[in-house]
Design a protein around this motif. Structure first.
Motif, PDB file in Angstrom:
ATOM      1  N   GLY A  25       0.807  -1.206   0.000  1.00 45.36           N
ATOM      2  CA  GLY A  25       0.000   0.000   0.000  1.00 45.36           C
ATOM      3  C   GLY A  25       0.842   1.258   0.000  1.00 45.36           C
ATOM      4  O   GLY A  25       2.076   1.217   0.024  1.00 45.36           O
ATOM      5  N   PHE A  26       0.157   2.410  -0.045  1.00 40.31           N
ATOM      6  CA  PHE A  26       0.811   3.711   0.023  1.00 40.31           C
ATOM      7  C   PHE A  26       0.645   4.255   1.437  1.00 40.31           C
ATOM      8  O   PHE A  26      -0.467   4.612   1.835  1.00 40.31           O
ATOM      9  CB  PHE A  26       0.189   4.686  -0.969  1.00 40.31           C
ATOM     10  N   PRO A  27       1.702   4.314   2.240  1.00 38.88           N
ATOM     11  CA  PRO A  27       1.568   4.850   3.602  1.00 38.88           C
ATOM     12  C   PRO A  27       1.178   6.318   3.571  1.00 38.88           C
ATOM     13  O   PRO A  27       1.656   7.084   2.740  1.00 38.88           O
ATOM     14  CB  PRO A  27       2.959   4.637   4.207  1.00 38.88           C
ATOM     15  N   SER A  28       0.315   6.712   4.488  1.00 40.09           N
ATOM     16  CA  SER A  28      -0.161   8.105   4.539  1.00 40.09           C
ATOM     17  C   SER A  28       0.653   8.954   5.505  1.00 40.09           C
ATOM     18  O   SER A  28       0.418  10.165   5.599  1.00 40.09           O
ATOM     19  CB  SER A  28      -1.639   8.136   4.938  1.00 40.09           C
ATOM     20  N   ALA A  29       1.590   8.358   6.239  1.00 40.76           N
ATOM     21  CA  ALA A  29       2.430   9.087   7.194  1.00 40.76           C
ATOM     22  C   ALA A  29       3.671   8.246   7.477  1.00 40.76           C
ATOM     23  O   ALA A  29       3.710   7.050   7.162  1.00 40.76           O
ATOM     24  CB  ALA A  29       1.666   9.361   8.487  1.00 40.76           C
ATOM     25  N   PRO A  30       4.717   8.836   8.059  1.00 47.04           N
ATOM     26  CA  PRO A  30       5.894   8.038   8.448  1.00 47.04           C
ATOM     27  C   PRO A  30       5.514   6.945   9.442  1.00 47.04           C
ATOM     28  O   PRO A  30       4.709   7.167  10.343  1.00 47.04           O
ATOM     29  CB  PRO A  30       6.826   9.080   9.079  1.00 47.04           C
ATOM     30  N   ALA A  31       6.084   5.769   9.281  1.00 45.93           N
ATOM     31  CA  ALA A  31       5.734   4.615  10.107  1.00 45.93           C
ATOM     32  C   ALA A  31       6.674   4.473  11.295  1.00 45.93           C
ATOM     33  O   ALA A  31       7.836   4.869  11.242  1.00 45.93           O
ATOM     34  CB  ALA A  31       5.774   3.337   9.276  1.00 45.93           C
ATOM     35  N   ARG A  32       6.139   3.870  12.361  1.00 48.54           N
ATOM     36  CA  ARG A  32       6.960   3.465  13.494  1.00 48.54           C
ATOM     37  C   ARG A  32       7.406   2.023  13.299  1.00 48.54           C
ATOM     38  O   ARG A  32       8.571   1.696  13.445  1.00 48.54           O
ATOM     39  CB  ARG A  32       6.188   3.635  14.799  1.00 48.54           C
ATOM     40  N   PHE A  33       6.461   1.126  12.969  1.00 45.56           N
ATOM     41  CA  PHE A  33       6.839  -0.253  12.651  1.00 45.56           C
ATOM     42  C   PHE A  33       5.790  -0.848  11.730  1.00 45.56           C
ATOM     43  O   PHE A  33       4.669  -0.337  11.604  1.00 45.56           O
ATOM     44  CB  PHE A  33       7.002  -1.107  13.921  1.00 45.56           C
ATOM     45  N   ASP A  34       6.170  -1.939  11.061  1.00 47.81           N
ATOM     46  CA  ASP A  34       5.248  -2.637  10.172  1.00 47.81           C
ATOM     47  C   ASP A  34       5.542  -4.133  10.220  1.00 47.81           C
ATOM     48  O   ASP A  34       6.680  -4.559  10.424  1.00 47.81           O
ATOM     49  CB  ASP A  34       5.351  -2.114   8.741  1.00 47.81           C
ATOM     50  N   VAL A  35       4.488  -4.937  10.034  1.00 48.68           N
ATOM     51  CA  VAL A  35       4.581  -6.395  10.038  1.00 48.68           C
ATOM     52  C   VAL A  35       3.763  -6.922   8.863  1.00 48.68           C
ATOM     53  O   VAL A  35       2.649  -6.443   8.608  1.00 48.68           O
ATOM     54  CB  VAL A  35       4.046  -6.993  11.357  1.00 48.68           C
ATOM     55  N   LYS A  36       4.332  -7.910   8.150  1.00 47.59           N
ATOM     56  CA  LYS A  36       3.641  -8.447   6.981  1.00 47.59           C
ATOM     57  C   LYS A  36       3.787  -9.969   6.909  1.00 47.59           C
ATOM     58  O   LYS A  36       4.828 -10.483   6.518  1.00 47.59           O
ATOM     59  CB  LYS A  36       4.189  -7.820   5.701  1.00 47.59           C
ATOM     60  N   PRO A  37       2.748 -10.734   7.271  1.00 48.84           N
ATOM     61  CA  PRO A  37       2.738 -12.172   7.014  1.00 48.84           C
ATOM     62  C   PRO A  37       2.195 -12.434   5.599  1.00 48.84           C
ATOM     63  O   PRO A  37       1.394 -11.661   5.074  1.00 48.84           O
ATOM     64  CB  PRO A  37       1.784 -12.714   8.078  1.00 48.84           C
ATOM     65  N   SER A  38       2.627 -13.539   5.002  1.00 48.47           N
ATOM     66  CA  SER A  38       2.166 -13.885   3.658  1.00 48.47           C
ATOM     67  C   SER A  38       2.140 -15.392   3.479  1.00 48.47           C
ATOM     68  O   SER A  38       2.877 -16.134   4.141  1.00 48.47           O
ATOM     69  CB  SER A  38       3.069 -13.247   2.592  1.00 48.47           C
ATOM     70  N   LEU A  39       1.287 -15.843   2.563  1.00 42.24           N
ATOM     71  CA  LEU A  39       1.177 -17.258   2.213  1.00 42.24           C
ATOM     72  C   LEU A  39       1.230 -17.365   0.695  1.00 42.24           C
ATOM     73  O   LEU A  39       0.425 -16.754  -0.004  1.00 42.24           O
ATOM     74  CB  LEU A  39      -0.119 -17.859   2.740  1.00 42.24           C
ATOM     75  N   THR A  40       2.198 -18.149   0.194  1.00 37.13           N
ATOM     76  CA  THR A  40       2.374 -18.320  -1.243  1.00 37.13           C
ATOM     77  C   THR A  40       2.209 -19.791  -1.593  1.00 37.13           C
ATOM     78  O   THR A  40       2.677 -20.667  -0.866  1.00 37.13           O
ATOM     79  CB  THR A  40       3.777 -17.844  -1.678  1.00 37.13           C
ATOM     80  N   TRP A  41       1.541 -20.051  -2.698  1.00 33.81           N
ATOM     81  CA  TRP A  41       1.391 -21.428  -3.126  1.00 33.81           C
ATOM     82  C   TRP A  41       1.592 -21.531  -4.633  1.00 33.81           C
ATOM     83  O   TRP A  41       1.237 -20.640  -5.398  1.00 33.81           O
ATOM     84  CB  TRP A  41       0.038 -21.996  -2.731  1.00 33.81           C
ATOM     85  N   ARG A  42       2.220 -22.659  -5.044  1.00 34.11           N
ATOM     86  CA  ARG A  42       2.467 -22.943  -6.458  1.00 34.11           C
ATOM     87  C   ARG A  42       1.392 -23.898  -6.965  1.00 34.11           C
ATOM     88  O   ARG A  42       1.278 -25.024  -6.501  1.00 34.11           O
ATOM     89  CB  ARG A  42       3.847 -23.575  -6.651  1.00 34.11           C
ATOM     90  N   LEU A  43       0.646 -23.414  -7.967  1.00 35.84           N
ATOM     91  CA  LEU A  43      -0.384 -24.252  -8.555  1.00 35.84           C
ATOM     92  C   LEU A  43       0.151 -25.093  -9.703  1.00 35.84           C
ATOM     93  O   LEU A  43      -0.547 -25.953 -10.229  1.00 35.84           O
ATOM     94  CB  LEU A  43      -1.551 -23.396  -9.043  1.00 35.84           C
ATOM     95  N   GLY A  44       1.385 -24.825 -10.088  1.00 32.58           N
ATOM     96  CA  GLY A  44       2.017 -25.552 -11.175  1.00 32.58           C
ATOM     97  C   GLY A  44       3.326 -24.889 -11.518  1.00 32.58           C
ATOM     98  O   GLY A  44       3.712 -23.877 -10.934  1.00 32.58           O
ATOM     99  N   PRO A  45       4.057 -25.427 -12.499  1.00 31.22           N
ATOM    100  CA  PRO A  45       5.348 -24.842 -12.862  1.00 31.22           C
ATOM    101  C   PRO A  45       5.244 -23.399 -13.352  1.00 31.22           C
ATOM    102  O   PRO A  45       6.213 -22.647 -13.251  1.00 31.22           O
ATOM    103  CB  PRO A  45       5.863 -25.772 -13.971  1.00 31.22           C
ATOM    104  N   ALA A  46       4.070 -23.012 -13.872  1.00 29.06           N
ATOM    105  CA  ALA A  46       3.956 -21.697 -14.499  1.00 29.06           C
ATOM    106  C   ALA A  46       3.063 -20.728 -13.738  1.00 29.06           C
ATOM    107  O   ALA A  46       2.907 -19.583 -14.160  1.00 29.06           O
ATOM    108  CB  ALA A  46       3.437 -21.842 -15.930  1.00 29.06           C
TER     109      ALA A  46
END
Length: 367
Positions: free
Chosen positions: A280-301
């Motif tokens: 996203g586009f932050p609207s002000a200077p940040a103190r801290f940020d955390v980002k969890p993510s889940l990625t999955w491969r449905l096939g070679p492509a």
């Protein structure tokens, strides 16, 4: 670790720290092609856009040896419609140290930009000049990082990374008198804001198909980023005493302040090239940020990702939530394309919540 070279090299996003296409083509010539063994080179173009927001970047990775890459690039951003764009140039080096380690370093320079707010109009017939307030900034940054990857073929594999960014922001404010095409500086002041942002990240891969990631960062500032570079109370009071409408002057300066905070939110919170539909586009200077993510491969492509980013802004500025999904398609061995979309909700402490969307499109060509 199971997976393609792009994932290993860019663990934690550290390696993608520089972007400049024209320099890339100048360097990729007989001099760099002479080595008997050279790493792949690549050219990446990405653009993000939302309601009044826009960001675009061009990055080049030039293989200069079996395990060394020169990264060059350009990034531009416009956090708010009607404002001047921010431009950043950077150059760095990534090096694969053995089978497990990646170390990287980069320097970047943000070109100077300014935002003008008219305080009083010019009256040519009365020979009365206009008065304009201008705020602006530039930047110089150093980024260092290291990542470790288990680099095996077991059912469970993992990777860890750490980084540190140090940036210097000269913040300027001026009062200009406008008479026709002539602009004269009536008052000028500059403050220096230093920012440091350490980051930590990790990822866990199961069966080469599922990847769970977690990344976070904390920002330190040499002074309050909400007031650095802004017109002080004493300067505002002096300015109001010279103008007819004190209320109008305060409103104009407040609008100028909000515009600069949004600009600094993008530049100071994180490097420009890390702002996209996943953060996203932050609207002000940040103190801290955390980002969890889940990625999955449905096939070679085909690969998909779902992520959530939480940002705590500096005191009094509230928080932000970003939910995003990203899909990547590989078209043969040399071309990748991706699209991502995000929903962002900013919750300020002293105002109503605001929601926005952001779309990112990108592609990479490897040669």
């Amino acid at each position: 670790m199971q997976g393609d070279q792009e994932i290993r090299r860019r663990s934690g996003g550290m390696a993608a720290c520089a972007r400049a296409g024209l320099v890339l083509w100048a360097l990729w010539g007989p001099g760099t092609a002479a080595g008997a063994e050279r790493a792949d080179s690549s050219l990446t173009l990405e653009a993000s856009a939302g309601h009044g927001d826009a960001l675009w970047s061009l990055l080049g990775d030039v293989g200069v040896g079996e395990a060394t890459y020169l990264t060059l690039g350009y990034t531009g951003a416009r956090p708010e419609s009607g404002t001047a764009a921010t431009h950043q140039l950077s150059v760095g080096v990534d090096h694969l140290a053995g089978d497990h380690w990646l170390v990287s370093g980069a320097v970047s320079v943000g070109l100077g930009k300014g935002s003008d707010t008219e305080l009083t109009p010019e009256y040519p017939r009365l020979d009365i000049p206009g008065l304009t307030a201008r705020t602006g900034y530039s930047s110089q940054s150093l980024q260092l990082g290291a990542a470790w990857d288990s680099a095996g073929f077991a059912t469970w594999e993992y990777g860890l990374d750490a980084g540190l960014g140090v940036s210097r922001y000269p913040l300027r404010r001026q009062l200009l008198t406008i008479a026709g095409d002539t602009r004269s500086v009536r008052y000028a002041q500059e403050d220096i804001l230093w920012a440091a942002r350490p980051t930590l990240g990790g990822r866990l891969i199961w069966d080469a198909r599922w990847e769970l990631g977690l990344r976070g960062g904390f920002s330190f500032y040499s002074e309050d980023p909400l007031t650095a570079g802004q017109f002080t109370d004493a300067e505002t009071a002096t300015l109001e005493a010279q103008l007819e409408s004190k209320v109008a002057t305060r409103k104009l300066l407040a609008r100028l302040r909000r515009r600069q905070l949004r600009d600094l939110g993008t530049a100071v919170t994180r490097r420009l090239e890390e702002v996209n539909a996943g953060t996203g586009f932050p609207s002000a200077p940040a103190r801290f940020d955390v980002k969890p993510s889940l990625t999955w491969r449905l096939g070679p492509a085909l690969r998909g990702q779902l992520s959530y980013a939480f940002t705590r802004y500096v005191p009094t500025q509230g928080v932000a939530h970003v939910v995003a999904t990203r899909w990547t398609v590989r078209l043969g061995e040399t071309v990748r394309m991706w699209a991502s979309v995000a929903l962002q909700r900013d919750v300020p402490e002293d105002g109503p919540a605001e929601s926005s969307g952001l779309l990112t499109l990108g592609g990479e060509y490897t040669f």
